[in-house]
Design an enzyme around this catalytic site. Structure first.
Site, short mmCIF file in Angstrom:
data_model
loop_
_atom_site.label_atom_id
_atom_site.label_comp_id
_atom_site.label_asym_id
_atom_site.label_seq_id
_atom_site.Cartn_x
_atom_site.Cartn_y
_atom_site.Cartn_z
N ASP A 102 0.48 -1.11 -0.01
CA ASP A 102 0.07 -0.08 -0.06
C ASP A 102 1.17 1.57 -0.20
O ASP A 102 -0.14 2.55 0.28
CB ASP A 102 -1.08 -0.03 1.49
N HIS A 141 30.59 6.88 5.66
CA HIS A 141 28.86 6.62 5.42
C HIS A 141 28.07 6.85 5.99
O HIS A 141 26.96 5.76 6.11
CB HIS A 141 29.11 6.14 3.70
N ASP A 181 28.38 15.72 6.75
CA ASP A 181 27.71 15.70 5.18
C ASP A 181 26.81 15.65 4.57
O ASP A 181 26.18 14.76 3.97
CB ASP A 181 28.97 13.69 4.62
N ASP A 225 27.12 19.50 -2.85
CA ASP A 225 27.80 17.76 -1.68
C ASP A 225 28.30 18.43 -0.96
O ASP A 225 29.74 19.08 -1.60
CB ASP A 225 28.22 17.12 -2.58
N HIS A 231 39.43 7.34 1.09
CA HIS A 231 39.27 7.24 0.35
C HIS A 231 39.53 8.80 -0.91
O HIS A 231 40.40 9.69 0.05
CB HIS A 231 37.45 7.81 0.74
N HIS A 252 34.66 13.32 -6.19
CA HIS A 252 33.79 12.61 -7.23
C HIS A 252 33.22 13.29 -8.39
O HIS A 252 33.00 14.46 -7.71
CB HIS A 252 33.08 11.54 -7.11
N HIS A 257 27.25 11.11 -7.10
CA HIS A 257 28.80 9.96 -7.61
C HIS A 257 28.40 10.48 -9.03
O HIS A 257 27.75 9.39 -9.90
CB HIS A 257 28.69 9.34 -7.08
N GLU A 278 37.34 16.27 -1.17
CA GLU A 278 37.15 16.39 0.36
C GLU A 278 37.91 15.30 0.55
O GLU A 278 37.80 14.41 0.81
CB GLU A 278 35.37 15.86 0.02
N TYR A 315 40.66 10.07 9.42
CA TYR A 315 39.75 9.58 10.00
C TYR A 315 41.15 8.93 11.76
O TYR A 315 41.54 7.62 10.97
CB TYR A 315 38.34 8.53 10.09
N ARG A 365 36.17 15.59 7.42
CA ARG A 365 36.15 15.63 6.42
C ARG A 365 35.69 16.96 6.21
O ARG A 365 34.92 18.01 6.41
CB ARG A 365 35.46 14.49 5.53
N GLU A 423 34.34 19.24 2.52
CA GLU A 423 34.23 19.08 1.34
C GLU A 423 33.54 20.30 0.56
O GLU A 423 32.76 20.87 0.99
CB GLU A 423 33.08 18.02 1.34
N1 GLY Z 1 28.61 13.03 -0.34
C1 GLY Z 1 28.43 11.54 -0.67
C2 GLY Z 1 29.04 11.00 -0.83
O1 GLY Z 1 29.80 11.16 -1.20
O2 GLY Z 1 28.87 9.61 -1.11
#
Ligand code: GLY
Length: 483
Positions: free
Chosen positions: A65, A266, A283, A294, A373, A377, A384, A411, A415, A433, A435
């Site tokens: 539903d 994440h 973020d 972002d 990381h 991106h 992304h 970014e 950590y 971070r 960004e």
């Molecule tokens: N800002 C979230 C990512 O880059 O996946």
């Protein structure tokens, strides 16, 4: 209970204070005339003949539903501007003028529309969305195979990004492909990703708006954060600002991670109570006309960075500035990452978290214990966004050179998770971070989100009520069209 109510009133007042008065009208939100037609023309130019098929994002049931919120597939919207589910777009490069762009759509149905909202219908597909021809979606199985018989080349994106192909469509295409040796099914993403990678001035306007709204949400959140608040209160405030400024939705799930959660890249549960002595990573990205920002900021929950937090913060900030400083036409995202890595690594050596030289740590990858990381991106309709990071084949494969109009994140982060071996506990649970969203210009770069506070002093002043955002409390009343 009273404390929560008082806090909510305060939060909403802060959000309102971060919300400039400029009301958005639907006309302002709509892309300019010719926006989608221009994308289709460029797509046809790149097709080298043949026919292209694009299914719309369907509605995905959550249970008997209820449905997950619908948002149009990015390629489909980029080429059509049509936001409804239950549609297929066909572009016939070899058809006569006036028969090239075809939309198959849900027909008008007053009984259904009472429940699920107005539909453009077949007439609307032509009149409002510029289709040369339009048919009810139920005719697809009868009409499409006839056109397929006239061509040996079909463009279709069968990637896992599009697991929602219109029912029956893949079977039609498979049957067509098997019936002729010369027939080739080409990946439409080869064309759309190239087109979407370089943003037009009109697309940049949408991104600027998404960035502006996201920046206001950051200011409101930074000003409101204090020990004892839950991460989800911050998330709620951020998304309140998004909506009140007319953004229809988030571009991705908001990340609000404090204390140990700041070191989870994440993290989206957002359910921890924040404590004095934590940092919190936010973020976040609002959408505007399907384009998303972002932007990440990291702030101390009690308003003042501890010496260790500040040391790490300043390394990340320097790395981010160095990365942005490397952006220019002809440079690559690998260059941007290299600069960020060098600065992060040098900083980690400086505070004793790594030993040896920058060159040794970069060569061995030792810095990845703390910066695991990439730095960038692509950014656009998707967080992304589409577009390859490398070009060429085999030995000629190399990082893609940046061109004016390309938009991406910068970014870097550091950590230090709790329990990290060989690291003094005073550094544990610090995740930072920073960004921003950057567009390549003719001679360098423009940081679209430069106005969002990121210097240590700016953040601390804002948190201590010294640099409170623009005091213009009227929320925007007319949203960007959501469908
Ligand atoms: N800002 C979230 C990512 O880059 O996946």
């Amino acid at each position: 209970m009273r404390r929560l109510a008082v806090r909510m009133v305060t939060l909403l007042a802060l959000a309102a204070a971060a919300t400039p008065a400029a009301a958005q009208s639907l006309e302002e939100a709509a892309p300019p005339a010719g926006f989608f037609a221009e994308h289709r023309a460029r797509f046809v130019e790149a097709m080298e003949g043949g026919l292209a098929v694009f299914p719309a994002q369907p509605v995905i049931p959550r249970n008997d539903d209820a449905e997950y919120p619908h948002r149009q597939d990015s390629d489909f919207w980029y080429l059509t501007g049509f936001r409804e589910p239950g549609a297929v777009a066909v572009i016939r490069a070899d058809a006569p003028e006036g028969e090239r762009y075809v939309l198959f759509v849900r027909p008008r149905d007053p009984e259904q529309e009472v429940w699920t909202g107005l539909r453009a219908g077949v007439a609307g597909a032509r009149e409002e969305f510029g289709a040369d021809l339009a048919w009810p979606i139920d005719s697809l199985e009868a009409v499409l195979p006839r056109w397929l018989e006239e061509t040996d080349r079909v463009w279709y994106d069968a990637s896992e990004d599009h697991p929602w192909a219109h029912p029956g469509l893949e079977a039609i295409l498979a049957e067509w492909e098997e019936a002729g040796v010369a027939r080739e099914l080409r990946d439409a993403d080869e064309i759309t990703s190239g087109l979407r990678l370089v943003k037009s001035p009109a697309e940049l306007d949408h991104l600027r708006k998404a960035v502006e709204i996201t920046g206001d949400a950051h200011r409101a959140a930074i000003a409101a954060i204090e020990p004892g608040m839950y991460e989800y209160e911050v998330e709620a405030l951020i998304e309140y600002v998004f909506r009140v400024r007319g953004s229809p939705r988030v571009g991705f799930e908001s990340i609000v991670g404090s204390g140990p959660n700041a070191t989870i890249l994440h993290y989206v549960e957002n359910d921890r109570r924040m404590e004095a002595g934590d940092v919190v990573v936010m973020d976040i990205g609002a959408e505007w006309n399907l384009y998303t920002a972002d932007i990440t900021r990291t702030v101390p929950v009690d308003g003042v960075f501890s010496p260790e937090q500040e040391a790490i913060y300043r390394i990340v900030l320097d790395a981010q500035k160095a990365g942005i400083g490397a952006v220019r036409p002809g440079a690559t995202l690998a260059d941007v990452h290299r600069r960020a890595v060098e600065v992060v690594t040098g900083g980690l050596i400086g505070i004793g978290l790594l030993s040896g030289t920058v060159e040794e740590n970069v060569a061995s990858g030792a810095y990845r214990r703390f910066f695991m990381h990439g730095t960038s991106h692509w950014l656009g309709l998707d967080v992304h966004d589409v577009g390859g990071y490398a070009v060429g084949e085999g030995e000629a494969r190399r990082p893609r050179a940046l061109e004016p109009g390309m938009v991406f994140s910068v970014e870097p982060g550091i950590y230090v998770a709790e329990g990290t071996e060989g690291v003094d506990p005073k550094w544990w649970n610090i995740g930072v971070r920073i960004e921003d969203d950057v567009v390549v210009t003719e001679h360098g770069a423009e940081n679209l989100s430069e106005a969002v506070p990121r210097e240590v002093e700016e953040i601390e002043a804002l948190m201590q009520g010294l640099g409170v955002p623009d005091p213009v409390p009227e929320p925007a009343v007319e949203p960007a069209p959501a469908r």
